[in-house]
Design a protein around this motif. Sequence first.
Motif, mmCIF file in Angstrom:
data_model
loop_
_atom_site.group_PDB
_atom_site.id
_atom_site.type_symbol
_atom_site.label_atom_id
_atom_site.label_comp_id
_atom_site.label_asym_id
_atom_site.label_seq_id
_atom_site.Cartn_x
_atom_site.Cartn_y
_atom_site.Cartn_z
ATOM 1 N N ALA A 18 68.707 35.454 85.391
ATOM 2 C CA ALA A 18 69.997 34.868 84.681
ATOM 3 C C ALA A 18 69.806 34.948 83.186
ATOM 4 C CB ALA A 18 69.900 33.470 85.129
ATOM 5 N N ALA A 19 68.496 34.611 82.829
ATOM 6 C CA ALA A 19 68.327 34.785 81.301
ATOM 7 C C ALA A 19 68.541 36.166 80.693
ATOM 8 C CB ALA A 19 66.927 34.152 80.874
ATOM 9 N N LEU A 20 68.147 37.295 81.437
ATOM 10 C CA LEU A 20 68.293 38.474 81.021
ATOM 11 C C LEU A 20 69.805 38.974 80.947
ATOM 12 C CD1 LEU A 20 65.677 40.415 82.724
ATOM 13 C CD2 LEU A 20 65.571 39.543 80.496
ATOM 14 N N GLU A 21 70.605 38.453 81.975
ATOM 15 C CA GLU A 21 71.987 38.806 81.877
ATOM 16 C C GLU A 21 72.753 38.146 80.893
ATOM 17 O OE1 GLU A 21 73.699 40.351 86.022
ATOM 18 O OE2 GLU A 21 74.173 38.525 85.682
ATOM 19 N N GLU A 22 72.388 36.814 80.630
ATOM 20 C CA GLU A 22 73.022 36.090 79.511
ATOM 21 C C GLU A 22 72.652 36.704 78.169
ATOM 22 O OE1 GLU A 22 71.107 32.260 80.115
ATOM 23 O OE2 GLU A 22 72.038 31.708 81.988
ATOM 24 N N ARG A 23 71.715 37.419 77.912
ATOM 25 C CA ARG A 23 71.064 37.865 76.824
ATOM 26 C C ARG A 23 71.849 39.303 76.526
ATOM 27 N NH1 ARG A 23 68.335 33.716 77.833
ATOM 28 N NH2 ARG A 23 67.721 32.414 76.386
ATOM 29 N N GLY A 24 72.382 40.094 77.585
ATOM 30 C CA GLY A 24 72.882 41.309 77.643
ATOM 31 C C GLY A 24 71.788 42.486 77.849
ATOM 32 N N PHE A 25 70.796 42.063 78.535
ATOM 33 C CA PHE A 25 69.941 43.278 78.989
ATOM 34 C C PHE A 25 70.414 43.855 80.234
ATOM 35 C CE2 PHE A 25 67.040 40.580 76.460
ATOM 36 C CZ PHE A 25 66.481 41.458 75.517
ATOM 37 N N ASP A 26 70.109 44.942 80.433
ATOM 38 C CA ASP A 26 70.838 45.653 81.689
ATOM 39 C C ASP A 26 69.955 45.679 82.968
ATOM 40 O OD1 ASP A 26 69.309 47.945 80.968
ATOM 41 O OD2 ASP A 26 70.789 48.974 82.269
ATOM 42 N N SER A 27 68.562 45.518 82.777
ATOM 43 C CA SER A 27 67.710 45.900 83.983
ATOM 44 C C SER A 27 66.619 44.885 83.774
ATOM 45 C CB SER A 27 67.392 47.350 83.760
ATOM 46 O OG SER A 27 66.788 47.773 82.574
ATOM 47 N N LEU A 28 65.790 44.739 84.767
ATOM 48 C CA LEU A 28 64.400 44.044 85.078
ATOM 49 C C LEU A 28 63.669 45.075 86.038
ATOM 50 C CD1 LEU A 28 62.456 41.679 85.009
ATOM 51 C CD2 LEU A 28 63.729 40.997 86.991
ATOM 52 N N PHE A 29 62.815 45.440 85.510
ATOM 53 C CA PHE A 29 61.554 46.242 86.170
ATOM 54 C C PHE A 29 60.194 45.555 86.194
ATOM 55 C CE2 PHE A 29 64.374 49.348 84.695
ATOM 56 C CZ PHE A 29 64.336 50.517 85.479
ATOM 57 N N LEU A 30 59.851 45.247 87.494
ATOM 58 C CA LEU A 30 58.924 44.348 88.025
ATOM 59 C C LEU A 30 57.727 45.159 88.211
ATOM 60 C CD1 LEU A 30 60.157 41.169 89.606
ATOM 61 C CD2 LEU A 30 59.628 41.705 87.200
ATOM 62 N N ALA A 31 56.461 45.032 87.811
ATOM 63 C CA ALA A 31 54.996 45.523 88.324
ATOM 64 C C ALA A 31 54.578 45.008 89.761
ATOM 65 C CB ALA A 31 54.019 45.404 87.199
ATOM 66 N N GLU A 32 53.598 45.721 90.284
ATOM 67 C CA GLU A 32 53.253 44.972 91.641
ATOM 68 C C GLU A 32 51.763 45.328 91.751
ATOM 69 O OE1 GLU A 32 53.641 45.894 95.448
ATOM 70 O OE2 GLU A 32 53.791 48.249 95.121
ATOM 71 N N HIS A 33 50.764 44.548 92.176
ATOM 72 C CA HIS A 33 49.447 44.691 92.495
ATOM 73 C C HIS A 33 49.548 43.827 93.972
ATOM 74 C CE1 HIS A 33 47.608 47.501 89.973
ATOM 75 N NE2 HIS A 33 48.240 46.879 88.916
ATOM 76 N N SER A 34 49.124 44.307 95.226
ATOM 77 C CA SER A 34 49.006 43.500 96.477
ATOM 78 C C SER A 34 48.040 42.493 96.251
ATOM 79 C CB SER A 34 48.772 44.410 97.694
ATOM 80 O OG SER A 34 47.716 45.093 97.525
ATOM 81 N N HIS A 35 46.679 42.900 95.289
ATOM 82 C CA HIS A 35 45.568 42.230 95.372
ATOM 83 C C HIS A 35 44.625 43.129 94.186
ATOM 84 C CE1 HIS A 35 44.229 45.550 98.089
ATOM 85 N NE2 HIS A 35 43.035 45.226 97.596
ATOM 86 N N ILE A 36 43.597 42.141 94.002
ATOM 87 C CA ILE A 36 42.767 42.731 93.149
ATOM 88 C C ILE A 36 41.178 42.682 93.721
ATOM 89 C CG2 ILE A 36 41.559 42.775 90.734
ATOM 90 C CD1 ILE A 36 44.443 43.920 90.550
ATOM 91 N N PRO A 37 40.558 43.950 93.960
ATOM 92 C CA PRO A 37 39.206 43.792 94.661
ATOM 93 C C PRO A 37 38.575 43.101 93.822
ATOM 94 C CG PRO A 37 40.380 46.117 95.067
ATOM 95 C CD PRO A 37 41.293 45.337 93.998
ATOM 96 N N VAL A 38 37.726 42.421 94.314
ATOM 97 C CA VAL A 38 36.634 41.759 93.536
ATOM 98 C C VAL A 38 35.630 42.700 92.747
ATOM 99 C CG1 VAL A 38 34.603 39.992 93.688
ATOM 100 C CG2 VAL A 38 36.889 39.678 94.873
#
Length: 276
Positions: A21-41
């Motif tokens: 919602a904050a992105l759309e309110e400020r006029g940004f057009d997109s959200l790209f999210l990173a992922e990692h399922s887990h981090i090995p110890v």
Amino acid sequence: MKYGIATFVTDESIHPGRLGAALEERGFDSLFLAEHSHIPVSRESPFPAGGELPRRYYRTLDPFVALTAAAATTSELLLATGIALIPQRDVIHLAKQVASLDQVSGGRAALGVGTGWNLEEMRNHGADPRTRGALTNERLAALKLIWTREQAEFHGEHVDFDPIFSWPKPVRRPHPPIYVGGETGPALDRLARYGDAWLPRPHTPPERIVQVREWLAERGRTDVPVTVFGIGPDPETVAGYAEAGVERVTFLLRTRPESETLAELDELARLAGTAG
């Protein structure tokens, strides 16, 4: 040029619905999210940026769950992974996840893809790091079949399944765009063969982007837009990418609590000229 945000959403950051919602309110057009399922110890694979692995890598939310939360609070925002680690994801589940996100968002899903750098992480998913590129290519080919055919089947070296039904189909036709990440030779070949858009990282200079676009045109791909992933807030950098014909830049948003995140978004919106 369009302006988006690339970030890690975690259990310690702003809620993804509030972020969207904050992105759309400020006029940004997109959200790209990173992922990692887990981090090995073990932490055998060195962090590509050098130094200690930042805390956010250990705590990422599943990107499709987070993007669905953002879909519920927005109406126009492009909802994308940046990037989904394809060697670590079952292709049939992935096809359904992306198509479901596209359905609930009204056709606003995009799939940013890559092979990943954490070798132990992908091994834990049963993927052989030595063949992760070939596996990724076959999964992208299979994804397109699942999305676009009533009955899909695939028989490759790394992906093999007999005819299946899989719904929902995506709203976007022929399917949600695939943004291919990476700048190496194999990544660019993947882009030319399977990609709908290129997602280079911020160390890629504008002149290199021009070269790659010319290389793609020589191969009949004159239709590949470019989104630069995760740049810093530097006006000269933005101007250079605009001159190179980049469709979109995404600013790297730090993973912080809501009040600090909103303040940073205000600054980025002013830089991009999207603030109302």
